[in-house]
Design a protein around this motif. Structure first.
Motif, short mmCIF file in Angstrom:
data_model
loop_
_atom_site.label_atom_id
_atom_site.label_comp_id
_atom_site.label_asym_id
_atom_site.label_seq_id
_atom_site.Cartn_x
_atom_site.Cartn_y
_atom_site.Cartn_z
N LEU B 21 74.47 5.22 56.22
CA LEU B 21 73.28 5.30 55.38
C LEU B 21 73.62 4.71 54.01
CD1 LEU B 21 72.83 7.35 57.69
CD2 LEU B 21 71.71 8.85 56.03
N ARG B 22 72.68 3.98 53.45
CA ARG B 22 72.94 3.28 52.20
C ARG B 22 72.02 3.77 51.09
NH1 ARG B 22 75.58 -1.79 51.02
NH2 ARG B 22 74.97 -2.52 48.93
N CYS B 23 72.55 3.77 49.87
CA CYS B 23 71.80 4.15 48.67
C CYS B 23 72.10 3.12 47.59
CB CYS B 23 72.21 5.56 48.22
SG CYS B 23 71.52 6.10 46.65
N ASN B 24 71.08 2.43 47.13
CA ASN B 24 71.20 1.49 46.01
C ASN B 24 70.53 2.09 44.78
OD1 ASN B 24 72.46 -0.45 47.64
ND2 ASN B 24 70.51 -1.42 48.15
N PHE B 25 71.14 1.93 43.63
CA PHE B 25 70.54 2.44 42.41
C PHE B 25 70.59 1.36 41.32
CE2 PHE B 25 74.81 3.46 40.86
CZ PHE B 25 75.49 3.77 42.04
N SER B 26 69.65 1.47 40.40
CA SER B 26 69.36 0.34 39.51
C SER B 26 70.06 0.39 38.16
CB SER B 26 67.85 0.24 39.26
OG SER B 26 67.39 1.42 38.64
N ASP B 27 70.80 1.49 37.88
CA ASP B 27 71.40 1.60 36.56
C ASP B 27 72.70 2.41 36.65
OD1 ASP B 27 69.61 1.91 33.39
OD2 ASP B 27 71.70 1.39 33.80
#
Lengths: 113, 112
Positions: B21-27
């Protein structure tokens, strides 16, 4: 970790009434948080509650609708006022125990008719 | 505000399979946690992992903070692994702890 309890675990309320949710922790904590999880959705932060100061509300949440009390380091309440069916959600409290890690209570399931 | 994107949104696997499972975050973040929400709604802490790699039994997680993503690995899936997996982050700030911003979750179903 921490043992966190919430009361009530669930409730059914009539529109126009209010519900107060209690959150109790088994140890003293500085930071407590309240979240809402609408049906089938993710969690959204309502407010941060620190002992001895006013709660800090996130955009879209106001004190008149969601008044919060934090009388000591182990307890907090969230009131959901003037209930409407759109308030039907799970309400969860969380605490920061160590090093910014948060633990969550079991939640309060609210259904507004 | 900070954006948190999780993929895939839904995943159906047979018992015994592995998944990522993947989690991308913007900051930049101070805190990243993975949770499992069981069918009764309880949020179970899996990992506190703002950076690095951790393992706990059949589960492991890796966060690459410089590239702003985290991965949760589940090996030898069991039916009890079913539920929603949330990634949540706390925006980097110089002050005290802030609330978490959650992704929309990955709904995992493990079939016997």
């Amino acid at each position: 970790s921490a043992v966190i309890s919430q009361k009530p675990s669930r409730d059914i309320c009539q529109r126009g009434t209010s519900l107060t949710i209690q959150c109790q922790v088994d140890s003293q904590v500085t930071m407590m948080f309240w979240y809402r999880q609408q049906p089938g959705q993710s969690l959204t932060l309502i407010a941060t509650a620190n002992q001895g100061s006013e709660a800090t509300y996130e955009s879209g949440f106001v004190i008149d609708k969601f008044p919060i009390s934090r009388p000591n380091l182990t307890f907090s309440t969230l009131t959901v006022s003037n209930l409407s069916p759109e308030d039907s959600s799970i309400y969860l409290c969380s605490v920061e125990v160590v090093a910014r890690e948060q633990y969550f209570g079991p939640g309060t399931r609210l259904l507004v008719l | 505000g900070i954006q948190v994107e999780q993929s895939p949104p839904d995943l159906i696997l047979q018992e015994g399979a592995n998944s990522t499972l993947r989690c991308n975050f913007s900051d930049s973040v101070n805190n990243l946690q993975w949770f499992h929400q069981n069918p009764w709604g309880q949020l179970i802490n899996l990992f506190y992992i703002p950076s690095g790699t951790k393992q706990n039994g059949r589960l492991s997680a890796t966060t690459v903070a410089t590239e702003r993503y985290s991965l949760l690995y589940i090996s030898s899936s069991q039916t009890t692994d079913s539920g929603v997996y949330f990634c949540a982050v706390e925006l980097h700030s110089g002050g005290g702890a802030d609330g978490l911003t959650f992704g929309k979750g990955t709904h995992l179903i493990i079939q016997p």
